[in-house]
Scaffold this active site. Sequence first.
Site, PDB file in Angstrom:
ATOM      1  N   ASN A 219       4.945  -6.055   4.972  1.00  0.00           N
ATOM      2  CA  ASN A 219       4.555  -5.079   5.998  1.00  0.00           C
ATOM      3  C   ASN A 219       3.696  -5.700   7.100  1.00  0.00           C
ATOM      4  OD1 ASN A 219       5.962  -3.053   4.741  1.00  0.00           O
ATOM      5  ND2 ASN A 219       4.203  -2.286   3.595  1.00  0.00           N
TER       6      ASN A 219
ATOM      7  N   LEU B  40      -2.758   1.640   2.944  1.00  0.00           N
ATOM      8  CA  LEU B  40      -2.391   1.896   1.557  1.00  0.00           C
ATOM      9  C   LEU B  40      -1.128   1.167   1.094  1.00  0.00           C
ATOM     10  CD1 LEU B  40      -3.186   5.739   1.375  1.00  0.00           C
ATOM     11  CD2 LEU B  40      -4.685   3.802   0.847  1.00  0.00           C
ATOM     12  N   ASP B  41      -0.604   0.274   1.882  1.00  0.00           N
ATOM     13  CA  ASP B  41       0.505  -0.563   1.404  1.00  0.00           C
ATOM     14  C   ASP B  41       0.536  -1.883   2.182  1.00  0.00           C
ATOM     15  OD1 ASP B  41       2.585  -1.201  -0.278  1.00  0.00           O
ATOM     16  OD2 ASP B  41       4.132  -0.234   0.940  1.00  0.00           O
ATOM     17  N   LEU B  42      -0.648  -2.476   2.355  1.00  0.00           N
ATOM     18  CA  LEU B  42      -0.748  -3.743   3.076  1.00  0.00           C
ATOM     19  C   LEU B  42      -0.248  -4.868   2.168  1.00  0.00           C
ATOM     20  CD1 LEU B  42      -1.799  -4.893   5.804  1.00  0.00           C
ATOM     21  CD2 LEU B  42      -3.924  -5.448   4.606  1.00  0.00           C
TER      22      LEU B  42
ATOM     23  N   THR C 108       2.021  -0.965  -3.643  1.00  0.00           N
ATOM     24  CA  THR C 108       2.918  -1.899  -4.312  1.00  0.00           C
ATOM     25  C   THR C 108       2.156  -2.628  -5.406  1.00  0.00           C
ATOM     26  OG1 THR C 108       4.190  -2.205  -2.269  1.00  0.00           O
ATOM     27  CG2 THR C 108       4.424  -3.903  -3.972  1.00  0.00           C
TER      28      THR C 108
END
Length: 256
Positions: free
Chosen positions: A103, A97-99, A138
């Site tokens: 990261n 959920l935030d690739l 993001t």
Amino acid sequence: MRELGNLWKLRHQNIVQLLGYCYEIKHEVMDFCGKLVPAENIYRCLCFEYMNNRSLDKHLYDEGCGHDWQTRYKIIKGTCEGLKYLHEGLESPMYHLDLKPENILLDKNMVPKIADFGISKLIHIDQTQTATQTYLGTRGYQPPEYIENNLISNKYDIFSLGVVMIRIITGYAGYYRKDSMSSQEFIDLVHENWRKKLQATSGCVSLEAECHQVRRCVEIALDCVQDNRKERPTIGFGNLKKVIRSTESAVNTELL
């Protein structure tokens, strides 16, 4: 604590390795509503393996400069393998959920490792989608169904992966070029730019094989960023598997 719980069970060469957890309780006197009161402050720390080459966002260049194609392909391949492990290699799937490039960390050999699991969700096998009121991810890497309806599924990560892949291939700003032309025009433009670079590179192992890899990776990345989530592939099915298999014999790449 959520990140600690999520990371503790993960063991994969393309997931950053948690080495330990520690905390310190510090007793202090603090001001509270005008009065001095004794209080405890807890400081927590997660310890990870050292990643020599920092995060992927420090290595995003356009086709004309920066890393060669095989290095970029290695990063794409490893990121896909790490995401496949999260989606299909655990007893209960995990959505990152935030690739995003920040990261994805790179070790001394430029092997990518997915990091930052603070907002990841473990999903029961029979639960394919869910809605949330919590702001996740993001801007720029969130799929339309989340922006419009707060819907999350495994296709959330697939959309983010597509954005990451395009930026690995074309540089950070290259992603926006696709909005000013058709998909085929974008594929042809990126393919031609890489062909010119590869022709001028003495280390190119096989021009046609690597050009084919470039084209297939761009095509697959565009499939991943389809507005309709049902038209996106899953990580272990169809075109995304070809990210690693499309030119097996030509470049002798180690496969899943």
